[in-house]
Every structure is written in structure tokens, then in C-alpha cells.
Design an enzyme around this catalytic site. Structure first.
Site, mmCIF file in Angstrom:
data_model
loop_
_atom_site.group_PDB
_atom_site.id
_atom_site.type_symbol
_atom_site.label_atom_id
_atom_site.label_comp_id
_atom_site.label_asym_id
_atom_site.label_seq_id
_atom_site.Cartn_x
_atom_site.Cartn_y
_atom_site.Cartn_z
ATOM 1 N N GLU A 271 17.930 6.963 31.361
ATOM 2 C CA GLU A 271 18.925 6.587 30.345
ATOM 3 C C GLU A 271 18.217 6.240 29.045
ATOM 4 O O GLU A 271 17.209 5.511 29.056
ATOM 5 C CB GLU A 271 19.756 5.377 30.789
ATOM 6 C CG GLU A 271 20.677 5.622 31.963
ATOM 7 C CD GLU A 271 21.469 4.375 32.350
ATOM 8 O OE1 GLU A 271 21.544 3.434 31.524
ATOM 9 O OE2 GLU A 271 21.999 4.341 33.475
ATOM 10 N N GLU A 325 33.319 6.056 26.640
ATOM 11 C CA GLU A 325 34.108 5.547 27.761
ATOM 12 C C GLU A 325 35.021 4.425 27.276
ATOM 13 O O GLU A 325 34.646 3.256 27.234
ATOM 14 C CB GLU A 325 33.187 5.046 28.875
ATOM 15 C CG GLU A 325 32.337 6.143 29.500
ATOM 16 C CD GLU A 325 31.533 5.646 30.682
ATOM 17 O OE1 GLU A 325 32.051 5.689 31.814
ATOM 18 O OE2 GLU A 325 30.390 5.200 30.470
ATOM 19 N N LYS A 328 35.734 1.326 29.634
ATOM 20 C CA LYS A 328 34.604 0.577 30.179
ATOM 21 C C LYS A 328 34.695 -0.885 29.766
ATOM 22 O O LYS A 328 35.068 -1.207 28.635
ATOM 23 C CB LYS A 328 33.290 1.178 29.689
ATOM 24 C CG LYS A 328 32.067 0.605 30.382
ATOM 25 C CD LYS A 328 30.823 1.409 30.043
ATOM 26 C CE LYS A 328 29.634 0.914 30.846
ATOM 27 N NZ LYS A 328 28.427 1.719 30.601
ATOM 28 N N GLU A 334 29.684 -1.052 24.028
ATOM 29 C CA GLU A 334 29.537 -0.566 25.399
ATOM 30 C C GLU A 334 30.361 0.691 25.649
ATOM 31 O O GLU A 334 30.036 1.497 26.523
ATOM 32 C CB GLU A 334 29.950 -1.648 26.395
ATOM 33 C CG GLU A 334 28.939 -2.754 26.579
ATOM 34 C CD GLU A 334 27.637 -2.243 27.196
ATOM 35 O OE1 GLU A 334 27.699 -1.499 28.186
ATOM 36 O OE2 GLU A 334 26.566 -2.579 26.668
#
Length: 504
Positions: A271, A325, A328, A334
Site C-alpha cells: 500500500e 470509498e 468507509k 480516509e
């Protein structure tokens, strides 16, 4: 005759299923992409695969082993890391049979049609789920044993992604070491990785290092931006100079392993990325900074310069992440690490030069369906016959004397027929298959006065799909991957069977 037709059908299924199952050779340094699923409008697996193809993304990491995604990825050549979620670690770590059942259900059921290259056992377990630390290595070994029993242990690696927060005193890199309180887990983990020729998975986030440094780390240093020599970070022990935070953290990982006497385990960055949006508390999470970081990261990985400690040794990296997302949990940042929105629109257009074709295409460009390079001519002809017959497309432009007749070849005519059928079905990715002899591309196949359907339309990639294959996050596929064929397969078999029937 019925027996002969039955035999032909059986043999055709075997031949066609095996023809596209061989995984491609490894190509060295690569950029992959992670795919989370916390979206309010999660794209269908076939839409995801169409996006990956259009962007020529050849490596993807899933945070689970969703059967719908694994089926959609079959016969694409896209290499996949699947994951065992943290909440499944306990059962797999305590039971060989549970691990064997997981491998049977999520690996053997799909491999080799789906090119699974690695299994990531949990994620950041030693920092996010410390109570599972005692069974982490057991879970990894149980999964590896299941692969060994199926003779897949040399083809599929097993590892677990670690957070760089486990590495203490990371600068200068030569002084870095793993948190000693976890050595009882880290040492056997590294021993396993070394004995199985696997790699250490590490998540590297210069964004967080920059945010937490209180101004000590310059923004340009975190973003891979060029900095003058007098601003480079120098390791006082080795006198090695670092021009970016990513290399420094990867080298700190090498040194931390070396501190424990492990010197030959490669690093795979599972990541890395930069958020494109945040609230006022994170002023440097911007579109421009996200674009700069990921564009520079891609160039840096693909130029194969390695790091100062390991020059020339590729550090392949998975960008976090494919989609924003929106559901999320957590702050706005985030939710905002994605390269694309759920509808396939790019959040920003990466600034890439001399980096090959990966992630260099704007998905707002038209997509086309053409014959796959190296496809069997007989299969192409059968698919072409079906498209111009039962497929009900207008093939008059490829008749002799018409505008798309030249060049007079099966490939050129199949390109026209496949693309026409693809666009008549609303750019449905499933329509561009024909059992593996066709693929989606962003290169316009039009030539001269022969203009393909896609050149005249403005339909968008992956926005008008209506199909019934298993969805992402499904718990069971309902169908085996070796029996999942597009209507193109059945059309090809129909043509073959009808031809034999006519002969008889």
C-alpha cells in the site's frame, strides 16, 4: 450423429477452457492497485475488470477473496493478491483443516484461470489486532501447507502486510529496527518468508510520516519532488543521501530485517498513496498533491532504480487505491485515496511520461472491443460468424467492395464485428469476450474511411452494464469458475456444432 455432437461439445469445452489458463511470465518491477469495496454504489466485478483493462492495470490486490471478482478476473492475465480478512485469522491459525478449506474454496476453485500470485494473511495485524499476533505465523504456515498439498506453494506466495510503525528509529535508515517486543512473532515470520522465497509485505505512507513530523519532513521530500542536494536527507552512518521519504522507509525496512540477520528477503510495498481531499485539519490532502505523489511514485517504481541501499532492485508497489470509498468509516481523507470514482471517472488525470501505458489512459476516452493478439484464427472465424449471424449485427461494411473490407483478414473483420456488437450492447464488458478471443482496448481500430462504432459514439466505459454474475462482497458465487462462460462461448460452440451437423 447425436453422440458425435455430444463428443464435440465436450472436447470443445475442454480445449477452450484450457487455452487461456496459462499465466503470463513475471515482468519484474510493476505498479499494482488495491481495491476496497466500501462504496455506496460498488461497480459490478465485470465493470471493475473493464476499468483495469482500459487502464492496463495488470496487478490488483483484493482485501478478501470475493468469488464474483475472481470469476470476472478469470482468463484476463491480471495478477491477483487475495486476502484473508483479520476476522478470519483465528480459525485459520488454529486449524489446518479450516485453512485447507479456505484454500480449496478461494484458490483451487479459481486457479489457474484466475492468476492468483499471492495470499495476504490479514493486514497490519501486529499494529491493529495485537491479540491475534500469537496465531499470525501459524495462520500463514497453515495456508502454505494447504498450498503445498496442492503443489501450488511455488506458484503462490504467502505473506502478511506490516505497518511501517513497527519499525522504530526509521531515520537514519541504517539505525532502524523492528519493535523488539514483537520479535517473538517477527523473527519466525521472517524465517518463514526466507525459507519459502516469499517477500515482506509493507505498507508505506509518506503522507502520514509527513503529517506526523510537525514540519520536520518537507512536503517536497514526501511527494518525490526534486529537491536541491543541500536539502536531501543524509544517513550519517552510511553517508547515503535520500531525496524522498519512500526510499528512506523502504531502506529502513531492509536495515530492520538486517538487524535480525535476514538479508535476502525482498520487499513488496502493498500500500502507498496520497489522499485527494480532506477537512481543514489536513490541508495537504489535495488533488494536486495526490496527483503529484502517485505520478512520481509510478515513474519511480517503473524506472527500476531501486533504493540507495538496494540500487537496481525493483520495489514493486500497489497504489492505495482504485476507488474512492464514500462509505468507509473515518475522516474525509480516509474516503478519498481513490484514483477513480465509482462510475469509472478518474478523480484526476495522472501526469505520466515515459512510464509505459499503465494508468496513462483517461477512462473518459472511448473503449473498443477487438480481437485479442495471438487468438486462434479458427476461434476468431467462429466468433465472427456468430456475430454476423445470431449476434444480429450489420456486417455489410466488411463485405467485398465495402468500406471496411480491406484489409481482407479474419482479424480485421473480427475487429469490426466484435466492436459493433460491443457497442450495440451498451459497452457491456461481458459482450467483449467471445470466450477469450476478444478484449477491451482504448486504441481506436478505425482506419482510413472505415470508422468503427466507438468513434461515432460517446458511451462511457462501464456505466450501462446489466448482468447477473455474482456481485462484489457476495459470499458464494453460485457457479464454478470453470463453468462460467460468456454467451460468446456458446455462440462459438453453436457454430461449430451446426457446421458438423451440415457435414453429416
Amino acid at each position: 450423429m447425436a453422440s458425435l455432437l455430444h463428443l464435440l461439445l465436450s472436447l470443445s469445452l475442454l480445449v477452450l477452457a484450457s487455452a487461456s489458463s496459462s499465466p503470463p511470465a513475471d515482468e519484474g518491477a510493476f505498479i499494482g492497485v488495491n481495491m476496497g469495496t466500501d462504496l455506496s454504489d460498488m461497480p459490478h466485478p465485470t465493470q471493475v475488470v473493464a476499468l483495469l483493462k482500459a487502464q492496463q492495470i495488470r496487478h490488483i490486490r483484493l482485501y478478501d477473496a470475493d468469488p464474483g471478482m475472481l470469476i470476472a478476473l478469470a482468463n484476463t492475465g491480471i495478477k491477483v493478491i487475495i486476502s484473508i480478512p483479520n476476522d478470519q485469522l483465528l480459525g485459520i491459525g488454529q486449524s489446518n483443516s479450516t485453512a485447507a478449506n479456505w484454500v480449496k474454496r478461494n484458490v483451487i476453485a479459481h486457479y489457474p484461470a484466475t492468476t492468483i500470485t499471492a495470499i495476504s494473511v490479514g493486514s497490519e495485524v501486529l499494529t491493529s489486532l495485537l491479540n491475534a499476533a500469537p496465531i499470525l505465523v501459524s495462520a500463514i504456515k497453515n495456508v502454505h501447507s494447504a498450498l503445498l498439498s496442492s503443489n501450488l506453494d511455488r506458484l503462490i506466495k504467502v505473506s502478511t502486510p506490516l505497518s511501517t510503525s513497527l519499525i522504530l528509529d526509521p531515520f537514519p535508515p541504517s539505525q532502524a529496527f523492528f519493535n523488539r517486543s514483537l520479535n517473538s512473532v517477527i523473527v519466525p515470520l521472517l524465517s518463514f518468508l526466507q525459507s519459502t522465497n516469499s517477500y515482506l509485505m509493507i505498507n508505506v505512507y509518506p503522507y502520514y510520516d509527513y503529517m506526523q513530523s510537525n514540519g520536520v519532513i518537507p512536503l517536497d521530500y514526501a511527494l518525490f519532488k526534486p529537491i536541491p542536494p543541500n536539502k536531501e536527507a543524509v544517513d550519517a552512518n552510511t553517508l547515503v543521501r535520500y531525496s524522498n521519504a519512500f526510499d528512506a522507509m523502504v531502506d529502513a525496512t531492509y536495515f530492520a530485517m538486517e538487524f535480525l540477520n535476514f538479508t535476502n528477503i525482498p520487499v513488496l510495498v502493498t500500500e502507498s498513496g496520497w489522499p485527494s481531499k480532506a477537512d481543514t485539519k489536513e490541508p495537504d490532502a489535495t488533488l494536486d498533491n495526490a496527483n503529484t505523489y502517485n505520478s512520481n511514485l509510478i515513474r519511480h517504481v517503473l524506472n527500476k532504480t531501486g533504493t540507495p541501499k538496494r540500487p537496481g532492485i525493483a520495489v514493486s508497489t500497489y497504489i492505495y487505491e482504485l476507488y474512492n470509498e464514500d462509505t468507509k468509516l473515518g475522516s474525509l481523507s480516509e474516503k478519498s485515496w481513490g484514483l477513480f470514482n465509482a462510475n469509472g471517472d478518474p478523480v484526476y488525470i495522472l501526469r505520466l511520461t515515459n512510464s509505459g501505458s499503465v494508468l496513462a489512459n483517461d477512462t473518459t476516452n472511448q473503449t473498443y472491443c477487438t480481437a485479442r493478439e495471438g487468438a486462434d484464427p479458427k476461434m476468431l472465424q467462429a466468433a465472427l460468424d456468430w456475430a454476423c449471424g445470431p449476434g444480429k449485427i450489420d456486417c455489410s461494411p466488411i463485405k467485398q467492395g465495402e468500406v471496411c473490407y480491406e484489409p481482407d483478414s479474419v482479424v480485421a473483420h473480427a475487429n469490426y464485428a466484435f466492436d459493433t456488437y460491443y457497442h450495440q450492447t451498451g459497452n457491456n464488458p461481458e459482450a467483449c469476450n467471445f470466450n477469450g478471443v476478444a478484449s477491451i482496448t482504448t486504441t481506436d481500430p478505425s482506419h482510413g474511411t472505415c470508422v468503427f462504432s466507438g468513434s461515432r459514439g460517446n458511451s462511457r466505459n462501464g456505466t450501462s452494464v446489466n448482468i447477473t454474475a455474482p456481485s462484489a462482497n457476495s459470499t458464494s458465487s453460485g457457479i464454478r469458475s470453470d463453468l462460467y462462460y460468456s454467451r460468446g462461448l456458446w455462440s462459438i460452440l453453436t457454430v461449430m456444432i451446426l457446421n458438423v451437423a451440415n457435414i453429416l
